[in-house]
Design a protein around this motif. Structure first.
Motif, mmCIF file in Angstrom:
data_model
loop_
_atom_site.group_PDB
_atom_site.id
_atom_site.type_symbol
_atom_site.label_atom_id
_atom_site.label_comp_id
_atom_site.label_asym_id
_atom_site.label_seq_id
_atom_site.Cartn_x
_atom_site.Cartn_y
_atom_site.Cartn_z
ATOM 1 N N GLU A 159 -4.638 -3.193 -6.619
ATOM 2 C CA GLU A 159 -4.744 -4.518 -6.148
ATOM 3 C C GLU A 159 -3.442 -5.297 -6.627
ATOM 4 O O GLU A 159 -3.014 -6.220 -6.099
ATOM 5 C CB GLU A 159 -5.846 -5.214 -6.639
ATOM 6 N N LEU B 156 0.919 -1.224 0.076
ATOM 7 C CA LEU B 156 -0.043 0.122 0.046
ATOM 8 C C LEU B 156 0.732 1.367 0.176
ATOM 9 O O LEU B 156 0.453 2.272 -0.814
ATOM 10 C CB LEU B 156 -1.084 -0.154 1.011
ATOM 11 N N GLY C 8 -9.251 -5.705 -0.831
ATOM 12 C CA GLY C 8 -7.832 -5.901 -1.222
ATOM 13 C C GLY C 8 -7.486 -7.120 -1.649
ATOM 14 O O GLY C 8 -6.301 -7.354 -2.093
ATOM 15 N N PRO D 113 -7.985 0.991 4.652
ATOM 16 C CA PRO D 113 -7.342 -0.545 4.667
ATOM 17 C C PRO D 113 -7.234 -1.355 5.840
ATOM 18 O O PRO D 113 -6.950 -2.356 6.078
ATOM 19 C CB PRO D 113 -5.518 0.016 4.098
ATOM 20 N N ILE E 129 -2.127 -4.973 0.570
ATOM 21 C CA ILE E 129 -2.529 -3.523 0.600
ATOM 22 C C ILE E 129 -3.586 -3.440 1.857
ATOM 23 O O ILE E 129 -3.925 -2.438 2.191
ATOM 24 C CB ILE E 129 -3.324 -2.993 -0.451
ATOM 25 N N GLN E 130 -3.583 -4.798 2.619
ATOM 26 C CA GLN E 130 -4.551 -4.612 3.699
ATOM 27 C C GLN E 130 -3.801 -4.220 5.027
ATOM 28 O O GLN E 130 -2.539 -4.912 5.291
ATOM 29 C CB GLN E 130 -5.120 -6.233 3.941
#
Ligand SMILES: O=P(O)(O)OC[C@H]1O[C@](O)(COP(=O)(O)O)[C@@H](O)[C@@H]1O
Length: 398
Positions: free
Chosen positions: A383, A283, A353, A326, A388-389
């Motif tokens: 993505e 991210l 995500g 996120p 990205i989480q």
């Protein structure tokens, strides 16, 4: 002199509060009275082509009033060519009525005097207007006669309303309510499912829960109401996303953005940037890349973050880009699912995500998850960074 803040009756009074605007004349007469279960055929319209809206993608059967306007009720009442059935029209009529009451309350100068017992210092603890909005929506759903169960972000368990109500409503009655004291936009979010008749014989508690835990791909309608400089109701019935703006002079929601198409690529990312050092590598890299104009779109992106999900999403729908949170904060049932349906119907994407939101099976009513909503190309690029989480979620204080 007696302080208004210490009297409980004032809170009680607000629950039955109705704005005193008797001079307003509603075209559909729905603003300050509780709609009855009338058939939609009773809604009268003055017909002419919708050319005034200049929307070529609208159904040719959409018709407008003499001034070129089409109200939400007219649009649903077979005028928009979208074939919403009578039960659903009645339900939406009650939801929009409730939201007009919430809009009036949010703008009321008396909000500051509402005093309720605090349930702790938790930043997520409900505010008085959260609770009042919840009551207003519940009361409207009960009066509609069309709802079996309501699951609300404000209640621990779903509320069973009526055995033969054809619909299930999930809602966040007032999202972003921490913003209210500063008059920053807030919103109501709702999703509508059919009641699962095969569960009718189960004990009430059980069928209430299972009906509320339906996967987002079973939504038959969803929407939000944005309380901002304008009050905007944005809705989908599964055939496009349409926005209606409240005409305060008549009390009608007027179709202003038919068949919204989210730009395939925007130039805006919307995220709480103060969390940068808690973000995963992917991210951070994505944001670093697009803000330098080094992404697939060779322009430097701008940042916008209102910290009010409905407002951040509404801007994203119109201007494109990505709106995200996120960390595990937003709720699958009340926020992610209804808003993903809206976004997909506008040509965009909703993801946690990793997976498409609408394909997820909720396992808990108040399940939280990371949420990414936006333009198809921006979402694809985001993505592609994989990681990205945000896993760290310290429960920020502000
Ligand atoms: O603190 P964060 O991570 O920026 O979260 C802000 C988000 O939380 C919300 O306020 C929702 O939180 P609540 O459900 O607790 O009201 C959204 O409107 C907003 O997008």
């Amino acid at each position: 002199m007696q302080s208004a803040t210490t009297t409980t009756p004032f809170y009680q009074l607000l629950l039955t509060f109705r704005p005193k605007l008797q001079t307003f004349q509603s075209k559909t007469q729905t603003l300050f009275y509780t709609p009855t279960m009338a058939s939609v055929s009773e809604f009268r319209t003055r017909v002419k082509p919708l050319s005034a809206l200049g929307n070529s993608s609208s159904s040719s059967s959409t018709v407008a009033n003499d001034d070129g306007s089409v109200t939400l009720m007219e649009y649903m009442g077979k005028r928009g060519g979208i074939g919403v059935n009578d039960d659903l029209v009645i339900l939406i009529d009650h939801i929009q009525y409730a939201c007009k009451r919430i809009a009036a309350l949010i703008a009321s100068p008396f909000n500051y005097t509402i005093d309720m017992p605090s349930s702790g210092s938790d930043r997520d603890a409900p505010k008085p207007l959260d609770i009042i909005s919840n009551e207003i929506i519940l009361s409207s759903l009960q009066k509609s006669g069309k709802v079996a169960v309501m699951a609300s972000e404000e209640n621990d368990t779903p509320t069973w309303i009526s055995d033969d109500g054809p619909y299930v409503v999930v809602t966040d009655p007032l999202d972003g309510s921490r913003n209210i004291d500063a008059s920053i936009p807030t919103g109501t979010i709702f999703g509508i499912y059919k009641r699962l008749e095969e569960l009718d014989d189960l004990p009430t508690e059980e069928k209430a829960l299972l009906n509320s835990l339906q996967s987002g791909n079973r939504l038959i309608a969803s929407g939000y109401v944005l309380y901002s400089s304008a009050t905007i109701l944005c809705i989908t019935f599964g055939s496009g996303t349409h926005a209606f703006t409240l005409d305060r002079s008549t009390g009608d929601f007027i179709l202003t953005n038919p068949s919204i198409k989210i730009p395939p690529r925007g130039q805006i990312y919307s995220v709480n940037d103060a969390r940068y050092f808690d973000w995963p590598e992917g991210l951070r890299k994505y944001i670093d890349t697009v803000r330098q104009g080094k992404g697939k779109y060779p322009k430097k992106y701008s940042a916008r973050y209102i910290c009010s999900l409905v407002a951040d999403l509404h801007r994203t729908l119109l201007y494109g880009g990505v709106a995200m949170n996120p960390r595990d904060h937003l709720r699958l049932v009340y926020e992610a699912n209804p808003l993903s349906f809206i976004v997909e119907q506008a040509g965009g994407r909703g993801s946690d995500g990793k997976s498409r939101i609408l394909s997820l099976q909720p396992v808990k009513l108040h399940q939280r998850l990371p949420l990414f909503l936006g333009s198809s190309e921006d979402m694809e690029e985001l993505e592609s960074y994989g990681d990205i989480q945000q896993k760290v979620n310290p429960g920020y204080e502000v």
